[in-house]
Design an enzyme around this catalytic site. Structure first.
Site, PDB file in Angstrom:
ATOM      1  CE1 TYR A 212      -2.997   3.261   0.696  1.00  0.00           C
ATOM      2  CE2 TYR A 212      -1.083   3.412   2.631  1.00  0.00           C
ATOM      3  CZ  TYR A 212      -2.164   4.008   1.642  1.00  0.00           C
ATOM      4  OH  TYR A 212      -2.915   5.053   1.739  1.00  0.00           O
ATOM      5  CB  SER A 265      -2.869  11.574   6.792  1.00  0.00           C
ATOM      6  OG  SER A 265      -1.175  11.595   6.829  1.00  0.00           O
ATOM      7  CB  SER A 267      -6.745  16.796   7.619  1.00  0.00           C
ATOM      8  OG  SER A 267      -6.752  15.625   8.655  1.00  0.00           O
ATOM      9  CB  THR A 270      -5.544  16.390  -1.843  1.00  0.00           C
ATOM     10  OG1 THR A 270      -4.295  15.347  -1.524  1.00  0.00           O
ATOM     11  CG2 THR A 270      -5.645  16.106  -3.423  1.00  0.00           C
ATOM     12  NE  ARG A 395      -4.808   7.997   0.525  1.00  0.00           N
ATOM     13  CZ  ARG A 395      -4.269   9.007   1.208  1.00  0.00           C
ATOM     14  NH1 ARG A 395      -3.896  10.049   0.541  1.00  0.00           N
ATOM     15  NH2 ARG A 395      -4.343   9.194   2.644  1.00  0.00           N
ATOM     16  NE  ARG A 426     -10.442  14.765   8.439  1.00  0.00           N
ATOM     17  CZ  ARG A 426     -11.655  14.685   7.780  1.00  0.00           C
ATOM     18  NH1 ARG A 426     -12.970  14.617   8.110  1.00  0.00           N
ATOM     19  NH2 ARG A 426     -11.828  14.387   6.379  1.00  0.00           N
TER      20      ARG A 426
END
Ligand code: GTP
Ligand code: SPV
Ligand code: MN
EC number: 4.1.1.32
Length: 613
Positions: A212, A265, A267, A270, A395, A426
């Protein structure tokens, strides 16, 4: 075997003698049946071979789908170690172990573990070519998994030239990935066999037991963040951070701003870098994407400015909740013909369509042919089984050139000058929409005390509140006290100091849980306020924890938000903050050698909160 390995390297024109020696060593140790040197130009052939072998499935014109083993869908933080030869490199989050212990342990796991497989040799560069940081950017990943090679071609610049012409031919990162027998690794049990090790001072990465993303694409997280953070500290030259990077141009004034920043990550990095679309606020601004996950920062000795580069070549983004309203840019970047890959979403083998939660409000009504991320047919699900069709950490992978708002100068080797550094995560209460911080030590303090809800990007921790310093907790490579000092030193050298800010798109209504701020494309508004504050065009309101916008300073044109929700996200709840300061104190006390200026910032804010009563 040695003759065959040398032949493969000769055929590919791989001439660097240190690389050749390294490849021979690991080909022998892992017992791989054959060796193949990969360049970006091999992509279409590798795609064809992967399709023929059933490792990937067609998902539309020039799009592909793959599943990873169902117990192998996220980074594993407990199994990740940054080792070295120096015990004083041990921090709180890097799970330090000695190189002496780790190297033989990993060699033991990897010995013979690639028998019968091809070992792909992937020479890569994690930087735009010609970057002042290029000396830290070259690596060679060895992997026994073809899908990993396909991902690496999208996520980094791949080709033998990147290692043949090194100024110091021995200065490449050695990054070895062996998948292992995924069905027999005891993932998540006391007998867990997986190890994801970076040996910082040997510039060696040894990952065993996963195929992964962050566990297997070694250029990205292991080199781009852990190794680079270690190198940046050891050399004193730069910072490597889990940061997105955007440019915002104000057409009215002609000014261009660059903002970088870290959110844990899954959050919103992107999303932030892709969705601040030009039309979000009329025709006045346009926003360009530079990066969504990693930035390397340095101060240029000539002009004294902070420059950031995105060392990556692609995007490995969260699929969940990506749709035409939340992130149209992401959908365009994985449109037909883009040669994008999808991992662990839902797939229809009859029609080659893909789906994930949030792509459309409801899943496809006709379930014929649809299978969930584990490959189980939806039509055969037990009554009442409403588990997600796609894995929450599923993803998409695409190259930067496919991103619609990619900056024209994204390959500029020097990088772009930084105006602001933001942190966020968050947080369902307490953290306002944005609070600006003008003091360096207070900005670094804010990053170190970033607290957020955990997400599905790491195994088994969703929803819990945890501190994630500068969003680097899973990637921390050396002690946190030294990390803070390194930040103060590097950024302190800059002639133009950046403004810092803490942002939160995730405050929720305590009653019904709705997000108080619409988020996504609207996140441009608080960032524009931050630039106006930096320019002295607005004043904001000073609070103990930073400067927050007044309602009339924030551009609210065309925004749909309830007045009471807006009030809440522009308010500081002093009681909650006072409680928080106690937790922060405990959190910071874990770190040895934290610079005194960080403690001063903590005490100053605590005292100001007390004084406000
Ligand atoms: P990594 O790639 O894991 O480092 O994550 P990232 O920080 O790049 O996360 P990404 O942007 O992919 O966002 C992850 C999730 O956050 C997605 O499910 C998004 O839908 C959600 N998200 C992003 N921005 C917002 C926002 O402004 N508001 C809300 N409510 N959700 C958001
Ligand atoms: C993250 O988890 O922060 C990512 C994805 O960006 S991974 O490559 O898996 O690390
Ligand atoms: Mn990330």
């Amino acid at each position: 075997m040695v003759a065959a390995v040398d032949q493969a390297m000769d055929a590919a024109g791989l001439t660097n003698p240190h690389v050749r020696e390294y490849v021979n060593y690991w080909a022998e140790l892992t017992g791989a049946e054959r060796v193949e040197v990969v360049s970006a130009s091999d992509d279409s052939r590798l795609i064809k071979e992967s399709l023929a072998a059933g490792e990937i499935l067609p998902a539309g014109d020039g799009l592909y789908y793959s599943r990873s083993y169902f117990k192998d869908t996220a980074r594993s933080e407990e199994r990740t170690i940054v080792a070295s030869n120096n015990p004083s490199d041990a921090g709180v989050y890097n799970n330090w172990r000695s190189a002496e212990e780790m190297r033989p342990l990993l060699e033991g796991k990897m010995r013979g573990a690639s028998a019968g497989k091809t070992m792909y040799v992937i020479p890569y560069l994690m930087a735009p070519p010609g970057s002042p940081l290029e000396a830290y950017a070259a690596g060679v990943e060895l992997t026994d998994h073809r899908t990993v090679a396909l991902h690496m071609i999208r996520m980094s610049r791949v080709g033998v030239d990147f290692v043949n012409n090194l100024a110091d031919p021995n200065s490449f990162v050695r990054a070895v990935h062996v998948t292992g027998d995924l069905e027999n690794l005891g993932q998540g049990t006391p007998e867990d066999q997986r190890y994801f090790v970076t040996i910082g001072d040997e510039r060696t990465i040894l990952h065993f037991g996963s195929s992964y993303g962050g566990n297997a694409l070694l250029g990205k997280i292991a080199h781009g963040l852990r190794q680079a953070a270690y190198d940046g500290w050891a050399s004193g030259e730069f910072l490597a951070e889990q940061f997105m990077l955007v440019g915002i141009t104000d057409k009215k004034t002609g000014k261009k701003y660059h903002i970088c920043g870290g959110f844990p990550s899954a959050s919103g990095k992107t999303n932030l870098a892709m969705t601040l679309a030009p039309d979000a606020l009329g025709d006045r601004y346009y926003v360009e994407f530079y990066g969504d996950d990693i930035a390397w920062l340095r101060v240029d000795p000539e002009d004294g400015k902070i420059y950031a580069i995105n060392p990556e070549f692609g995007v490995f983004g969260v699929a969940k909740d990506t749709n035409a309203a939340t992130n149209p840019g992401a959908l365009d970047s994985v449109a037909p013909g883009t040669q994008s890959l999808f991992t662990n979403i839902a797939y229809n083998a009859d029609t080659n369509e893909v789906w994930w939660e949030g792509k459309t409000p409801e899943p496809p009504a006709d379930v014929t042919g649809w299978a969930d991320w584990k490959g189980n047919l939806i039509s055969e699900r037990a009554e009442g089984d409403d588990s997600p069709w796609a894995h929450p950490n599923s993803r998409f992978t695409t190259t930067l050139a496919n991103v619609p708002n990619i900056a024209a100068d994204f390959e500029n080797p020097k990088g772009v000058p930084i105006d602001a550094v933001i942190f966020g995560g968050r947080t369902r209460d307490r953290e306002p929409l944005i609070r600006a911080i003008t003091d360096l030590a207070e900005g670094v303090y804010d990053g170190l005390t970033l607290g957020a809800e955990a997400t599905f990007a790491a195994e088994g921790v969703d929803g819990q509140l945890r501190y994630d310093p500068m969003s680097m907790r899973p990637f921390m490579a050396y002690p946190e006290g030294a990390y803070a000092a390194h930040w103060l030193k590097v950024i302190g050298q800059a002639k133009d100091q950046p403004i810092f800010a803490h942002v939160n798109w995730f405050q929720r209504d305590p009653e019904d849980g709705h997000f108080l701020w619409p988020g996504y494309r609207e996140n441009l508004r608080p960032l524009l306020w931050l630039m106006e504050l930096k320019n002295g065009e607005v004043k904001g309101r000073q609070t103990p924890v930073g400067i927050i916008p007044t309602k009339d300073e924030l551009n609210l044109d065309g925004l749909e938000i309830k007045p009471e929700d807006l009030d809440t996200i522009l308010t500081i709840d002093n009681d909650r903050w006072r409680q928080e300061m106690g937790h922060r104190e405990k959190h910071l006390k874990q770190f040895d050698g934290l610079p005194e200026s960080i403690w001063e910032a903590h005490r100053r804010i605590t005292a100001d909160l007390e004084a406000e009563g």
